[in-house]
Scaffold this motif. Structure first.
Motif, PDB file in Angstrom:
ATOM      1  N   HIS A   1       0.877  -1.315  -0.080  1.00 18.56           N
ATOM      2  CA  HIS A   1      -0.069  -0.074   0.047  1.00 18.56           C
ATOM      3  C   HIS A   1       0.999   1.230   0.184  1.00 18.56           C
ATOM      4  CE1 HIS A   1      -3.609   2.264   0.130  1.00 18.56           C
ATOM      5  NE2 HIS A   1      -3.418   2.756   1.420  1.00 18.56           N
ATOM      6  N   SER A   2       1.951   1.216   0.562  1.00 20.17           N
ATOM      7  CA  SER A   2       3.102   2.320   0.631  1.00 20.17           C
ATOM      8  C   SER A   2       2.751   3.351   1.959  1.00 20.17           C
ATOM      9  CB  SER A   2       3.122   3.120  -0.548  1.00 20.17           C
ATOM     10  OG  SER A   2       2.136   4.278  -0.664  1.00 20.17           O
ATOM     11  N   ASP A   3       1.806   2.963   2.695  1.00 16.45           N
ATOM     12  CA  ASP A   3       1.690   3.934   4.090  1.00 16.45           C
ATOM     13  C   ASP A   3       2.847   3.689   4.859  1.00 16.45           C
ATOM     14  OD1 ASP A   3       0.354   1.231   4.056  1.00 16.45           O
ATOM     15  OD2 ASP A   3      -0.209   1.896   6.238  1.00 16.45           O
ATOM     16  N   ASP A   4       3.663   2.695   4.709  1.00 18.34           N
ATOM     17  CA  ASP A   4       4.635   2.457   5.643  1.00 18.34           C
ATOM     18  C   ASP A   4       6.096   2.970   4.668  1.00 18.34           C
ATOM     19  OD1 ASP A   4       7.259   1.322   6.581  1.00 18.34           O
ATOM     20  OD2 ASP A   4       6.454  -0.476   7.233  1.00 18.34           O
ATOM     21  N   ALA A   5       6.173   4.162   4.713  1.00 19.90           N
ATOM     22  CA  ALA A   5       7.248   4.701   3.761  1.00 19.90           C
ATOM     23  C   ALA A   5       8.821   4.175   3.816  1.00 19.90           C
ATOM     24  CB  ALA A   5       7.425   6.250   4.072  1.00 19.90           C
ATOM     25  N   ARG A   6       9.294   3.731   4.971  1.00 21.21           N
ATOM     26  CA  ARG A   6      10.534   3.017   5.025  1.00 21.21           C
ATOM     27  C   ARG A   6      10.251   1.632   4.358  1.00 21.21           C
ATOM     28  NH1 ARG A   6      11.801   2.687  10.780  1.00 21.21           N
ATOM     29  NH2 ARG A   6      12.372   5.128  10.315  1.00 21.21           N
ATOM     30  N   ARG A   7       9.441   0.936   4.311  1.00 20.61           N
ATOM     31  CA  ARG A   7       9.240  -0.261   3.837  1.00 20.61           C
ATOM     32  C   ARG A   7       9.171  -0.105   2.314  1.00 20.61           C
ATOM     33  NH1 ARG A   7       5.579  -5.444   4.912  1.00 20.61           N
ATOM     34  NH2 ARG A   7       7.084  -7.090   3.986  1.00 20.61           N
ATOM     35  N   PHE A   8       8.584   0.799   1.811  1.00 23.66           N
ATOM     36  CA  PHE A   8       8.199   1.174   0.574  1.00 23.66           C
ATOM     37  C   PHE A   8       9.566   1.408  -0.159  1.00 23.66           C
ATOM     38  CE2 PHE A   8       6.526   4.556  -2.759  1.00 23.66           C
ATOM     39  CZ  PHE A   8       6.232   3.594  -3.629  1.00 23.66           C
ATOM     40  N   SER A   9      10.417   2.343   0.145  1.00 22.49           N
ATOM     41  CA  SER A   9      11.427   2.889  -0.113  1.00 22.49           C
ATOM     42  C   SER A   9      12.545   1.633   0.060  1.00 22.49           C
ATOM     43  CB  SER A   9      12.099   3.775   0.745  1.00 22.49           C
ATOM     44  OG  SER A   9      11.460   5.044   0.727  1.00 22.49           O
ATOM     45  N   SER A  10      12.525   0.939   0.870  1.00 17.78           N
ATOM     46  CA  SER A  10      13.257  -0.415   0.865  1.00 17.78           C
ATOM     47  C   SER A  10      12.977  -1.390  -0.093  1.00 17.78           C
ATOM     48  CB  SER A  10      13.290  -0.898   2.385  1.00 17.78           C
ATOM     49  OG  SER A  10      13.833  -2.281   2.228  1.00 17.78           O
ATOM     50  N   VAL A  11      11.663  -1.591  -0.537  1.00 19.86           N
ATOM     51  CA  VAL A  11      11.436  -2.403  -1.498  1.00 19.86           C
ATOM     52  C   VAL A  11      11.937  -1.986  -2.879  1.00 19.86           C
ATOM     53  CG1 VAL A  11       9.328  -3.414  -2.905  1.00 19.86           C
ATOM     54  CG2 VAL A  11       9.386  -3.582  -0.306  1.00 19.86           C
ATOM     55  N   ILE A  12      11.765  -0.552  -3.135  1.00 20.69           N
ATOM     56  CA  ILE A  12      12.164   0.096  -4.480  1.00 20.69           C
ATOM     57  C   ILE A  12      13.743   0.011  -4.593  1.00 20.69           C
ATOM     58  CG2 ILE A  12      12.322   2.158  -5.695  1.00 20.69           C
ATOM     59  CD1 ILE A  12       9.499   2.922  -4.563  1.00 20.69           C
ATOM     60  N   ASP A  13      14.472   0.581  -3.270  1.00 17.47           N
ATOM     61  CA  ASP A  13      15.870   0.541  -3.484  1.00 17.47           C
ATOM     62  C   ASP A  13      16.601  -0.610  -3.473  1.00 17.47           C
ATOM     63  OD1 ASP A  13      15.704   3.271  -3.014  1.00 17.47           O
ATOM     64  OD2 ASP A  13      16.037   3.324  -0.867  1.00 17.47           O
ATOM     65  N   SER A  14      15.860  -1.776  -3.406  1.00 20.60           N
ATOM     66  CA  SER A  14      16.525  -3.229  -3.261  1.00 20.60           C
ATOM     67  C   SER A  14      16.813  -3.568  -4.795  1.00 20.60           C
ATOM     68  CB  SER A  14      15.519  -4.258  -2.746  1.00 20.60           C
ATOM     69  OG  SER A  14      14.444  -4.472  -3.705  1.00 20.60           O
ATOM     70  N   GLN A  15      16.247  -2.916  -5.883  1.00 22.74           N
ATOM     71  CA  GLN A  15      16.144  -3.410  -7.318  1.00 22.74           C
ATOM     72  C   GLN A  15      16.330  -4.601  -7.538  1.00 22.74           C
ATOM     73  OE1 GLN A  15      16.922  -0.831 -10.018  1.00 22.74           O
ATOM     74  NE2 GLN A  15      15.815   0.182  -8.268  1.00 22.74           N
ATOM     75  N   GLU A  16      15.264  -5.443  -6.411  1.00 29.10           N
ATOM     76  CA  GLU A  16      15.099  -6.856  -6.752  1.00 29.10           C
ATOM     77  C   GLU A  16      13.840  -7.049  -7.623  1.00 29.10           C
ATOM     78  OE1 GLU A  16      13.525 -10.285  -3.670  1.00 29.10           O
ATOM     79  OE2 GLU A  16      15.005  -8.650  -2.700  1.00 29.10           O
ATOM     80  N   TYR A  17      12.846  -6.199  -7.856  1.00 34.41           N
ATOM     81  CA  TYR A  17      11.885  -6.424  -8.593  1.00 34.41           C
ATOM     82  C   TYR A  17      11.908  -5.398  -9.891  1.00 34.41           C
ATOM     83  CZ  TYR A  17      10.399  -7.988  -4.312  1.00 34.41           C
ATOM     84  OH  TYR A  17      10.371  -8.804  -2.664  1.00 34.41           O
TER      85      TYR A  17
END
Length: 161
Positions: free
Chosen positions: A95-111
Motif C-alpha cells: 500500500h505504501s503507507d509504511d514509507a520506510r518499507r516502500f523505499s526499501s522495496v524500491i531501493d532493493s532493485q530486486e523487482y
C-alpha cells in the motif's frame, strides 16, 4: 503477452468498483493486483472473474474479515506485502503507507515492477531497473483510475473509470 490490472483504494465503495470491473472486462486482463485500502469484504467478490491478489492498507483495520472474504472467494491474500512472478517479471505490491518499507522495496532493485496505492494519484516512473507504479484510486480521487501493464515489456496504460 500477458496483461495485468492494478487497482487500489476502493475504500469499500461498491459503485466505483463495479465501474472498474466493467472496464476490466473490456481490457482482456489475465489477473488483478489490489494495492490495499480494500475497505470492506463486499469488494472482494466483485473481482471473481480474475485471479486477484490483495494486500492490506492503512484503512483495512478489519483484516480478519477481509482475509476471510478473500479466502472464501478463492482469491489470494498477501497480508501487507505481496510478490509474484508473472511472464518472467518479478512484481512486488504494497500500500505504501509504511514509507520506510516502500523505499526499501524500491531501493532493493530486486523487482521489475513495484505497485502501490495510498496517495490516490496515478503515476509511474523508473527508479533504476524498477518500474514504480501507482494506478490511482477508485475512491476519493478525481478522476478514478486503474492501470493495465503489459508483460513482459512493462508498458503501462492508465485507464479512467
Amino acid at each position: 503477452m500477458t496483461r495485468i490490472a492494478i487497482v487500489s483504494d476502493t475504500h469499500g465503495h461498491v459503485p466505483n468498483t463495479l465501474s472498474a470491473i466493467g472496464r476490466l472486462a473490456e481490457l482482456n486482463v489475465a489477473q488483478v493486483i489490489h494495492c490495499g485500502d480494500i475497505g470492506s469484504p463486499s469488494i472482494v467478490p466483485l473481482f471473481e472473474s480474475w485471479p486477484t491478489h490483495f494486500v492490506f492498507g492503512n484503512v483495512d483495520g478489519n483484516e480478519a474479515s477481509l482475509r476471510m472474504a478473500i479466502t472464501d472467494a478463492g482469491q489470494s491474500c498477501h497480508g501487507r506485502f505481496g510478490e509474484l512472478e508473472v511472464a518472467g517479471r518479478k512484481i512486488a505490491f504494497l500500500h505504501s503507507d509504511d514509507a520506510r518499507r516502500f523505499s526499501s522495496v524500491i531501493d532493493s532493485q530486486e523487482y521489475d515492477l513495484v505497485c502501490y496505492g495510498h496517495t490516490h494519484s496515478a503515476e509511474h516512473h523508473h527508479e533504476g531497473k524498477t518500474l514504480v507504479l501507482n494506478p490511482g484510486a477508485l475512491y476519493r480521487a478525481q478522476p478514478h483510475s486503474l492501470a493495465v501493464v503489459d508483460l513482459p515489456d512493462l508498458t503501462v496504460e492508465s485507464v479512467i473509470v
